[in-house]
Motif scaffolding. Sequence first.
Motif, PDB file in Angstrom:
ATOM      1  N   GLU A 133      20.147  43.243  48.951  1.00 45.89           N
ATOM      2  CA  GLU A 133      19.439  44.484  48.641  1.00 45.89           C
ATOM      3  C   GLU A 133      17.975  44.170  48.370  1.00 45.89           C
ATOM      4  OE1 GLU A 133      21.322  46.449  45.386  1.00 45.89           O
ATOM      5  OE2 GLU A 133      23.310  46.457  46.325  1.00 45.89           O
ATOM      6  N   GLU A 134      17.136  45.136  48.620  1.00 46.80           N
ATOM      7  CA  GLU A 134      15.715  44.950  48.334  1.00 46.80           C
ATOM      8  C   GLU A 134      15.125  46.260  47.844  1.00 46.80           C
ATOM      9  OE1 GLU A 134      14.064  45.720  52.879  1.00 46.80           O
ATOM     10  OE2 GLU A 134      14.053  43.680  52.070  1.00 46.80           O
ATOM     11  N   VAL A 135      13.992  46.172  47.194  1.00 45.12           N
ATOM     12  CA  VAL A 135      13.292  47.358  46.707  1.00 45.12           C
ATOM     13  C   VAL A 135      12.586  48.017  47.887  1.00 45.12           C
ATOM     14  CG1 VAL A 135      11.469  48.220  45.206  1.00 45.12           C
ATOM     15  CG2 VAL A 135      12.993  46.397  44.405  1.00 45.12           C
ATOM     16  N   THR A 136      12.932  49.257  48.156  1.00 50.99           N
ATOM     17  CA  THR A 136      12.357  49.976  49.295  1.00 50.99           C
ATOM     18  C   THR A 136      11.110  50.757  48.874  1.00 50.99           C
ATOM     19  OG1 THR A 136      13.699  51.932  48.873  1.00 50.99           O
ATOM     20  CG2 THR A 136      14.645  50.221  50.302  1.00 50.99           C
ATOM     21  N   ASP A 137      10.346  51.175  49.874  1.00 52.02           N
ATOM     22  CA  ASP A 137       9.186  52.030  49.616  1.00 52.02           C
ATOM     23  C   ASP A 137       9.624  53.343  48.973  1.00 52.02           C
ATOM     24  OD1 ASP A 137       7.539  50.114  50.694  1.00 52.02           O
ATOM     25  OD2 ASP A 137       7.433  51.048  52.677  1.00 52.02           O
ATOM     26  N   ASP A 138      10.788  53.851  49.407  1.00 52.26           N
ATOM     27  CA  ASP A 138      11.294  55.109  48.835  1.00 52.26           C
ATOM     28  C   ASP A 138      11.559  54.965  47.338  1.00 52.26           C
ATOM     29  OD1 ASP A 138      11.174  56.367  51.252  1.00 52.26           O
ATOM     30  OD2 ASP A 138      13.302  56.098  51.742  1.00 52.26           O
ATOM     31  N   ALA A 139      12.067  53.797  46.924  1.00 55.13           N
ATOM     32  CA  ALA A 139      12.343  53.566  45.503  1.00 55.13           C
ATOM     33  C   ALA A 139      11.041  53.561  44.700  1.00 55.13           C
ATOM     34  CB  ALA A 139      13.085  52.251  45.316  1.00 55.13           C
TER      35      ALA A 139
ATOM     36  N   ASP B 240       8.224  55.069  45.607  1.00 60.10           N
ATOM     37  CA  ASP B 240       7.712  56.445  45.641  1.00 60.10           C
ATOM     38  C   ASP B 240       8.437  57.321  44.630  1.00 60.10           C
ATOM     39  OD1 ASP B 240       5.965  55.737  47.621  1.00 60.10           O
ATOM     40  OD2 ASP B 240       7.193  56.503  49.273  1.00 60.10           O
TER      41      ASP B 240
ATOM     42  N   GLU C 176      11.835  45.103  41.249  1.00 59.59           N
ATOM     43  CA  GLU C 176      12.439  43.873  41.771  1.00 59.59           C
ATOM     44  C   GLU C 176      13.084  43.070  40.648  1.00 59.59           C
ATOM     45  OE1 GLU C 176       9.160  42.119  43.810  1.00 59.59           O
ATOM     46  OE2 GLU C 176       9.600  43.111  45.731  1.00 59.59           O
TER      47      GLU C 176
ATOM     48  N   ARG D  20       6.596  48.049  41.905  1.00 58.95           N
ATOM     49  CA  ARG D  20       7.483  47.293  42.777  1.00 58.95           C
ATOM     50  C   ARG D  20       7.978  46.018  42.085  1.00 58.95           C
ATOM     51  NH1 ARG D  20       8.674  47.256  48.106  1.00 58.95           N
ATOM     52  NH2 ARG D  20       7.103  48.865  48.552  1.00 58.95           N
TER      53      ARG D  20
END
Length: 499
Positions: A131-137, A139, A276, A272
């Motif tokens: 899993e990774e931190v998305t741009d949506d998260a 935002d 993370e 971010r």
Amino acid sequence: MSVKIIETKDNTTTFEWELPWEDFKVHENKAYLKERGHYRIDGFRKGKAPKHMIENYYGKGIFFEEALNIAIGDEYENLIKELDIKAIGYPHAEVITLEEGEPVVMKITTDIYPEIEIKKFKKLEIPKIEEEVTDDAVDAVLEQERHKNQRELIVDDRAAQVDDMVIIDFKGFKDGEAFQGGEGEDTELVLGSGSFIPGFEDQIIGHNIGDEFDINVTFPESYHASDLAGKEAVFKTKLKGISQLELPELDDDFASEISEFDTLDEFKADVRKRLEEQLNESIAVRDENAAVQALVDMTDFVVPESIIHDQQHRELDDYKYNISQQGLDFKLFLQYTNQTEEDLMKQLKPIAEMKAKANLVLEQYAKDHEIEVNDEDREEAIKSAATGFNMDPDKFYEMAKSHDITFMDQGIRNKKVVEELMTLVERVEVKEETEEQEKEVKEEKKSKKKTTKKAAKSEDKEESEEKEKKSRKTKKKTEKEEKSEDKELEDKELEGDEE
């Protein structure tokens, strides 16, 4: 005094205990000294009547039950030590014989620790979490910050509309009678938020400040108050204020106002980074849980009910604490959710059983690998806990060590075991099946079922035909036998006529 095991089955052991009458009388006297204050005999001060006087008045065996409880309490540890069993909880006793002058015989049943064998392994396979931190998260966090810092603009020249925040007074009525909890004054409500029951907010839209009106609604069938669930109600409502909520622009000025950073890019980078860190902590916890579950899966045993029951009570205590931390009264919470404490205990049983099993397996692993808790471990754990109380670690430890701190041992030992397990972990990729693959698997299972049914029908048919053949053969055989018998009978009759 003699004791022998009668039966051991499903984590319980039943044994028979024979207590000499003289020893029982000693326990009976203890029972008299403990219970005599509960009995009043004329001519004696309360608690001063002799034993034989109380027995004459209330019955010869008045102290027998308490004597048995005392006997079990005094002797139980010695009994299980003699039997060499590892008992759990309090035993259940059944009296077999209790007669004057004869040995007292009891049948005692107790839960025992299960035999736990952990299979040999070199590596513990657990699912690899990717899993990774998305741009949506990122935002989403920025959007939350915008809503936290939104501005209210008073509106007095138009009617209420969606996304406005309104101030209302309201009072609810069911069948013409006001009901408890259905009244509010100067209540703030964002229209369209879904904070109130369905249909309530929609009927405020279009009204102006000062309007008084009725809101007609039907409570959902699943509403927490059973007396209102599915019922119609009318809310007498007054609109007292309207505000338009204005979200700030997402720019450098906004970032500098709400954070230590000068630019929006710097703020986003920090968001971010924090996300993370949270994700890594979450993955670490899930990895540890998966490792423990993998270890549990290498065992095959049943958790004794008494251990599950104790864990249920611990889960319930935690649940009550969490409810209180939210400012809620536990009894009111049960009332609002239309359930009892017994209902909640049943809901908590699966997680209690899972945790109890994990604790037993971790304890067994610690024994097998000689993982022990020492004073240094306890000191470290106590000093680490000091931060939660905003206390100096050294002072907190000095204060704590004057008490018995071995109650922490299970948690410390489990932590040490998990740390060792994580050194043996091998993360493996888990392939997720696509919808098409899932469909193929289902079709294959259906096909197998059909084939099995056909085979079963074919076998039944063959079996039926075989039976029919046998039946025909038997019938023919029987007919032949009958003809043969008739022939013999005719021959005999002819022989008789000749004579």
